[in-house]
Design a protein around this motif. Structure first.
Motif, short mmCIF file in Angstrom:
data_model
loop_
_atom_site.label_atom_id
_atom_site.label_comp_id
_atom_site.label_asym_id
_atom_site.label_seq_id
_atom_site.Cartn_x
_atom_site.Cartn_y
_atom_site.Cartn_z
N LEU A 94 -16.44 12.71 -3.79
CA LEU A 94 -15.63 12.10 -4.84
C LEU A 94 -16.42 10.97 -5.51
N TYR A 95 -16.97 10.06 -4.73
CA TYR A 95 -17.70 8.94 -5.29
C TYR A 95 -18.92 9.42 -6.09
N ALA A 96 -19.64 10.40 -5.56
CA ALA A 96 -20.80 10.95 -6.27
C ALA A 96 -20.39 11.55 -7.61
N MET A 115 1.90 9.83 -12.21
CA MET A 115 1.44 8.82 -11.26
C MET A 115 1.45 7.46 -11.93
N LYS A 116 1.90 6.48 -11.20
CA LYS A 116 1.90 5.10 -11.69
C LYS A 116 1.10 4.24 -10.72
N ILE A 117 0.10 3.55 -11.25
CA ILE A 117 -0.75 2.67 -10.45
C ILE A 117 -0.34 1.23 -10.73
N ILE A 118 0.02 0.50 -9.66
CA ILE A 118 0.50 -0.87 -9.82
C ILE A 118 -0.24 -1.82 -8.88
N ILE A 119 -0.35 -3.08 -9.30
CA ILE A 119 -0.84 -4.10 -8.37
C ILE A 119 0.24 -4.29 -7.32
N ASP A 120 -0.17 -4.31 -6.07
CA ASP A 120 0.78 -4.34 -4.96
C ASP A 120 0.57 -5.62 -4.14
N ASP A 121 1.67 -6.23 -3.73
CA ASP A 121 1.58 -7.46 -2.92
C ASP A 121 1.48 -7.19 -1.42
N LEU A 122 1.48 -5.91 -1.04
CA LEU A 122 1.32 -5.49 0.36
C LEU A 122 2.48 -5.90 1.26
N ASN A 123 3.62 -6.20 0.70
CA ASN A 123 4.77 -6.61 1.51
C ASN A 123 5.73 -5.47 1.81
N GLY A 124 5.63 -4.36 1.12
CA GLY A 124 6.55 -3.24 1.33
C GLY A 124 6.24 -2.47 2.61
N PRO A 125 7.26 -1.92 3.26
CA PRO A 125 7.03 -1.18 4.49
C PRO A 125 6.20 0.09 4.29
N GLU A 126 6.31 0.73 3.14
CA GLU A 126 5.55 1.96 2.90
C GLU A 126 4.05 1.67 2.85
N ILE A 127 3.67 0.61 2.12
CA ILE A 127 2.25 0.30 2.00
C ILE A 127 1.71 -0.24 3.32
N GLU A 184 -16.72 -4.56 -5.13
CA GLU A 184 -16.75 -3.56 -4.06
C GLU A 184 -15.43 -2.79 -4.05
N LEU A 185 -15.53 -1.50 -4.03
CA LEU A 185 -14.38 -0.61 -3.88
C LEU A 185 -13.98 -0.60 -2.40
N LYS A 186 -12.71 -0.89 -2.10
CA LYS A 186 -12.25 -1.01 -0.72
C LYS A 186 -10.94 -0.23 -0.52
N SER A 187 -10.65 0.07 0.72
CA SER A 187 -9.33 0.53 1.18
C SER A 187 -8.79 1.73 0.43
N MET A 188 -9.67 2.66 0.09
CA MET A 188 -9.22 3.89 -0.56
C MET A 188 -8.51 4.76 0.48
N ARG A 189 -7.29 5.13 0.17
CA ARG A 189 -6.52 5.97 1.08
C ARG A 189 -5.49 6.76 0.30
N THR A 190 -5.44 8.06 0.56
CA THR A 190 -4.39 8.92 0.01
C THR A 190 -3.46 9.29 1.15
N ALA A 191 -2.16 9.17 0.91
CA ALA A 191 -1.18 9.58 1.92
C ALA A 191 -1.43 11.05 2.26
N SER A 192 -1.39 11.39 3.54
CA SER A 192 -1.80 12.72 3.99
C SER A 192 -1.05 13.85 3.29
N GLU A 210 -10.97 6.01 -10.89
CA GLU A 210 -11.11 5.84 -12.34
C GLU A 210 -10.48 4.51 -12.79
N HIS A 211 -9.31 4.21 -12.26
CA HIS A 211 -8.61 2.96 -12.59
C HIS A 211 -9.43 1.74 -12.15
N ILE A 212 -9.97 1.80 -10.95
CA ILE A 212 -10.73 0.67 -10.42
C ILE A 212 -12.05 0.48 -11.17
N ILE A 213 -12.71 1.57 -11.52
CA ILE A 213 -13.93 1.46 -12.33
C ILE A 213 -13.60 0.81 -13.67
#
Length: 152
Positions: free
Chosen positions: A123-125, A1-13, A72-80, A93-96
């Motif tokens: 999960l958060y607990a 898994m690779k976690i990257i800062i995203d500019d939100l311009n891609g169609p997938e995101i 604040e932790l926001k917009s947590m979403r896993t693709a179904s 873990e990355h955001i913490i």
């Protein structure tokens, strides 16, 4: 898994954020939906990450700066199709870690109080988040559960 800062311009995101917003609207009354849309996620106080593997989007999450010591932790979403593969755990873990690097003393979040949100609450607990009262501009809402974690 690779976690990257995203500019939100891609169609997938953009599709994943649209799915997230639809799901939140289906799960909660309108006044209880606190998910950020694309314009909200592009604000300077928000850092947004996406999670990828082999060119496929697995999930996303964001960190919003509330003040110099509180995020604040926001917009947590896993693709179904990638649920229960550790995507959300890796992202939290990355955001913490990022919140600690920024010197935040506290990280908080709002999630739903209904049964469909129980997996997220667990999960958060598991990371040490505990229930708290409303923070920032939130108000008491029977459809919301507020959680926080001391980082200092």
């Amino acid at each position: 898994m690779k976690i990257i800062i995203d500019d939100l311009n891609g169609p997938e995101i953009q599709a994943l954020i649209a799915e997230h917003l639809r799901d939140m609207a289906d799960s909660s009354p309108p006044e209880s939906v606190h998910a950020l849309d694309l314009s909200g996620l592009k604000k300077p106080e928000v850092t947004f990450w996406s999670v990828w593997e082999d060119g496929e989007l697995l999930g996303c999450g964001a960190l919003k700066q509330l003040d110099a010591r509180h995020g604040e932790l926001k917009s947590m979403r896993t693709a179904s199709r990638h649920l229960r593969k550790g995507v959300a755990r890796a992202l939290v873990e990355h955001i913490i870690g990022e919140a600690r690097r920024r010197g935040y003393e506290r990280l908080s979040l709002e999630t739903g109080s209904m049964e469909s949100f129980f997996p997220a609450q667990r999960l958060y607990a598991s990371f040490g988040f505990v229930e708290c009262g409303p923070f920032a501009s939130y108000v008491l809402d029977p459809n919301s559960l507020f959680m926080t974690k001391e980082l200092a």
